[in-house]
Scaffold this active site. Structure first.
Site, PDB file in Angstrom:
ATOM      1  NE  ARG A   1      10.521 -22.635 -77.693  1.00 21.93           N
ATOM      2  CZ  ARG A   1      10.548 -23.946 -77.470  1.00 21.93           C
ATOM      3  NH1 ARG A   1      10.380 -24.402 -76.257  1.00 21.93           N
ATOM      4  NH2 ARG A   1      10.785 -24.814 -78.458  1.00 21.93           N
TER       5      ARG A   1
ATOM      6  CE  LYS B   1      18.771 -38.091 -70.305  1.00 22.32           C
ATOM      7  NZ  LYS B   1      18.410 -36.694 -70.036  1.00 22.32           N
TER       8      LYS B   1
ATOM      9  CD  GLU C   1      14.003 -22.435 -72.485  1.00 26.30           C
ATOM     10  OE1 GLU C   1      12.816 -22.719 -72.719  1.00 26.30           O
ATOM     11  OE2 GLU C   1      14.912 -23.293 -72.468  1.00 26.30           O
TER      12      GLU C   1
HETATM   13  C1  TPP Z   1      13.754 -24.897 -75.449  1.00 25.80           C
HETATM   14  C2  TPP Z   1      14.860 -25.805 -74.989  1.00 25.80           C
HETATM   15  N1  TPP Z   1      15.434 -25.588 -73.797  1.00 25.80           N
HETATM   16  C3  TPP Z   1      16.434 -26.379 -73.362  1.00 25.80           C
HETATM   17  C4  TPP Z   1      16.895 -27.414 -74.140  1.00 25.80           C
HETATM   18  C5  TPP Z   1      18.087 -28.249 -73.692  1.00 25.80           C
HETATM   19  N2  TPP Z   1      17.677 -29.649 -73.496  1.00 25.80           N
HETATM   20  C6  TPP Z   1      17.896 -30.560 -74.405  1.00 25.80           C
HETATM   21  S1  TPP Z   1      17.347 -32.060 -73.965  1.00 25.80           S
HETATM   22  C7  TPP Z   1      16.829 -31.466 -72.467  1.00 25.80           C
HETATM   23  C8  TPP Z   1      16.196 -32.375 -71.477  1.00 25.80           C
HETATM   24  C9  TPP Z   1      15.004 -33.021 -72.101  1.00 25.80           C
HETATM   25  O1  TPP Z   1      14.408 -33.879 -71.146  1.00 25.80           O
HETATM   26  P1  TPP Z   1      13.381 -34.963 -71.667  1.00 25.80           P
HETATM   27  O2  TPP Z   1      12.441 -34.340 -72.601  1.00 25.80           O
HETATM   28  O3  TPP Z   1      12.830 -35.598 -70.473  1.00 25.80           O
HETATM   29  O4  TPP Z   1      14.281 -35.978 -72.524  1.00 25.80           O
HETATM   30  P2  TPP Z   1      15.373 -36.993 -71.978  1.00 25.80           P
HETATM   31  O5  TPP Z   1      16.707 -36.306 -72.166  1.00 25.80           O
HETATM   32  O6  TPP Z   1      15.061 -37.283 -70.559  1.00 25.80           O
HETATM   33  O7  TPP Z   1      15.233 -38.202 -72.858  1.00 25.80           O
HETATM   34  C10 TPP Z   1      17.080 -30.125 -72.375  1.00 25.80           C
HETATM   35  C11 TPP Z   1      16.774 -29.282 -71.190  1.00 25.80           C
HETATM   36  C12 TPP Z   1      16.274 -27.590 -75.396  1.00 25.80           C
HETATM   37  N3  TPP Z   1      16.708 -28.573 -76.235  1.00 25.80           N
HETATM   38  N4  TPP Z   1      15.278 -26.796 -75.788  1.00 25.80           N
END
Ligand code: TPP
Ligand code: DXP
Ligand code: MG
Length: 636
Positions: free
Chosen positions: A398, A283, A370
């Site tokens: 959610r 990342k 969630e």
């Molecule tokens: C239902 C939901 N909960 C929380 C989030 C907030 N959120 C956005 S990106 C993220 C992390 C995603 O991690 P990953 O899928 O590994 O992607 P990366 O950022 O590592 O590329 C979170 C928790 C969201 N977008 N949707």
């Protein structure tokens, strides 16, 4: 080739490895410059530059479908699909959106913003393709954090049961959610990803093969198969779980090695049925500061590329609501071991990382889950704990059934703290906290409240953690408080259902809720300049409404205005209208809030101006609605 010349991803076809690497370099550069200039998500997109280039080199985007999970990492996708020239407008009013949007671009095959939806959507597209007798590819790209979302596992469960349905799932595994990823799945992936034998094979075999004549730079599919097979021999667990679930597993492969990515993807495309390609990425790749601080650079406000420091605010701002919330809760938790703060992968956004640091035993991060968070809280409450579920307004959507079925029907004392309630700004429609007033107040056994400022938020935190008659929910906005003095301790709880009279006047009754209370006071001042005196009430609670205060005022004054930063339909104004009707108080009510539309990305102030929700605009609306005879131009 310059990146600006690419308007269709198929233009990557036929380019040499060197040309592709140069395109990747340009994408990374543009991505960095744009986010430094205007803010946005940084680490996620930097981590998938090579993956995007390699994938699009192996697809025909005139036919094939690609679904990005969340979409916050899809800036490289946007730069390869004709948005280079407008990319500087990223996440700005009328500019390029921060997530994929079907209405923005034909290559945005599926919109998102909320996590864990990509595999379901891509599978749906694959089933439709098969029903039409067509043969284009369907690919989902999901991060390791998003894979912790229940929906993703439901989709994997379904897809793995359809051996004849061609579907590629690319797992972008960077070991990070926003914070370090959590859970057993993440632990398994790390084991696979970091296992010595796999590392040894990947690092060394590659080199060995390159010394064999004829292979040159890249591995042929046959040698790729040999490598995959050797990985399996070395680490039988590699992908074993995935394969048991019906997916053919490839990986883990280096997500920044264009040649390896391209070879593996080309090979994997040829495999029938569900396929999972496990890609190991970093990342923030390519920007040392983002690689080093992957949490801090998940998303950034405008910052100085050279130093990595945020562009300083013109003047000091009041503390963020999230910070005040977390500080207050942590203080209370220190004296009450039954308080447990729960986040669904939003530790930094909610501020609960403060609780984690100070009282790790009273902190839980369930990952992007969630639904699980809410029912876990219900279980904790059954056993006498004081669960505080800190979940953004939009993300709590959610877990709506869990809220009803597991918490409210059982009248369990769970305290929901809904951050980012109201207009959030650059994240746009998928993230606006528009609906929580409406979706909460219609459920039995839940108190629903909103503070007018950060000091009242502290009082409501105490109120929430002490309330045991059932569920209780408090909403508050993204961003900074209004700048009122804060007490360090000794916060007084607020009597449930009690509103606050802030101003008296006989001409119109202004009922403000949460963030709309201070604007209601500003509106009253503007009206006063027109000889109209308003009574202003800080409602504090939409459920139970303070009918004892509100009904006689409405009856006496005869004109009512409600002000809320949420959807008008079913919201606070509707609650007031219902209460008046139910008590035979027949007076006109003007409900101010967000109409039945989606609020696009812009700054919150720009959105409020577009919606007629600035104080001068609301004053004008009230003048026009109730005081036509006194109508004069309101200085806006
Ligand atoms: C239902 C939901 N909960 C929380 C989030 C907030 N959120 C956005 S990106 C993220 C992390 C995603 O991690 P990953 O899928 O590994 O992607 P990366 O950022 O590592 O590329 C979170 C928790 C969201 N977008 N949707
Ligand atoms: C992609 C995603 O959903 C999160 O990164 C979100 O953008 C965070 O929002 P805040 O910046 O309001 O915490
Ligand atoms: Mg991740």
């Amino acid at each position: 080739m310059h990146l600006s010349e690419i308007t269709h991803p198929n233009q990557l076809h036929g380019l040499s490895l060197r040309q592709l690497e140069d395109i990747a370099r340009q994408i990374r550069e543009k991505h960095l410059q744009t986010v430094a200039a205007s803010g946005g998500h940084l680490g996620p997109g930097l981590g998938v530059v090579e993956l995007t280039v390699a994938l699009y080199q192996t697809l025909d985007l005139d036919r094939d479908k690609v679904v990005w999970d969340v979409g916050h990492q899809a800036y490289p996708h946007k730069l390869l699909t004709g948005r280079y020239k407008d990319f500087h407008t990223l996440r700005q009013k009328d500019g390029v959106a921060g997530y994929l949007k079907r209405c923005e671009n034909k290559f945005d095959h599926f919109g998102a913003g909320h996590a864990s939806t990509s595999i379901s959507a891509a599978l749906g597209m694959a089933l439709a393709r098969d029903a039409k007798g067509e043969d284009y590819k369907c690919v989902a790209i999901i991060g390791d954090g998003s894979l912790t979302g229940g929906m993703a596992l439901e989709a994997i469960n379904h897809a793995g049961h359809l051996p004849k349905t061609n579907l590629m799932v690319i797992l972008n595994d960077n070991e990070m959610s926003i914070s370090p990823n959590v859970g057993a799945i993440s632990r398994y992936l790390n084991k696979v990803r970091l296992s010595d034998p796999v590392q040894f094979i990947s690092d060394n075999l590659e080199e060995q093969f390159k010394n064999v004549p004829f292979f040159g730079e890249s591995l042929t599919p046959e040698m790729e198969r040999v490598k995959e097979g050797m990985k399996r021999l070395a680490v039988p667990k590699v992908g074993a779980v995935i394969e048991e679930l019906g997916f053919k597993y490839f990986g883990p492969i280096d997500g920044h090695n264009l040649a390896e990515l391209t070879t593996t993807l080309k090979h994997a495309h040829k495999v029938a049925g569900p396929v999972l390609v496990h890609v190991a990425t970093v990342k923030g790749k390519g920007y040392a500061l983002a690689e080093k601080d992957q949490v801090g650079y998940h998303a950034q406000n405008p910052f100085n590329l050279a130093t990595g420091k945020a562009v300083p605010a013109t003047k000091p701002k009041p503390p963020k609501y999230a910070k005040v919330f977390a500080h207050t809760l942590t203080q209370l938790a220190e004296n009450n071991p039954k308080i447990v703060g729960i986040t669904a992968a939003m530790a930094t956004g909610t501020g609960l990382d403060k609780l984690q640091k100070k009282l790790p035993k009273q902190y839980i991060d369930v990952g992007i889950a969630e639904q699980h968070a809410v029912t876990l809280a219900a279980g904790l409450a059954c056993e006498g704990m004081r669960p505080v579920a800190a979940i953004y307004s939009t993300f709590l959507q959610r877990a709506y059934d869990q809220l009803i079925h597991d918490v409210c029907i059982q009248k369990l004392p769970v305290f929901f703290c809904l951050d980012r309630a109201g207009i959030v700004g650059a994240d746009g429609p998928t993230h606006q906290g528009m609906y929580d007033i409406a979706y909460l107040r219609c459920i039995p056994n839940i108190v629903v409240m909103a503070p007018k400022d950060e000091a009242e938020l502290q009082q409501m935190v105490v109120t929430g953690v002490n309330y045991t008659e059932g569920a209780i929910a408090m909403r508050y906005p993204r961003g900074n408080g209004v700048g009122v003095p804060l007490m360090e301790e000794g916060w007084e709880p607020i009597e449930i259902g009690k509103a606050e009279l802030l101003r008296s006047g006989d001409d119109v009754l202004l009922l403000g809720y949460g963030t709309m209370v201070y604007p209601a006071m500003q509106v009253a001042e503007i009206l006063s300049e027109h000889g109209i005196e308003a009574t202003v009430v800080n409602a504090r609670f939409v459920k139970p409404l303070d009918e004892e205060l509100i009904l006689p005022l409405a009856k006496r004054i005869g004109k009512v205005v409600t002000l809320e930063e949420g959807c008008i339909m079913g919201g606070f104004g509707t609650a007031v209208t219902e209460a008046l009707q139910d008590n035979d108080v027949y007076v006109p009510v003007k409900r101010l809030g967000v109409p039945d539309i989606l609020v696009d990305h812009a700054t919150p102030d720009e959105s409020k101006a577009s919606l007629g929700l600035t104080s001068p605009q609301m004053a004008e609306t009230i003048l026009n609605a109730f005081f036509k005879s006194k109508e004069t131009a309101v200085v806006s």
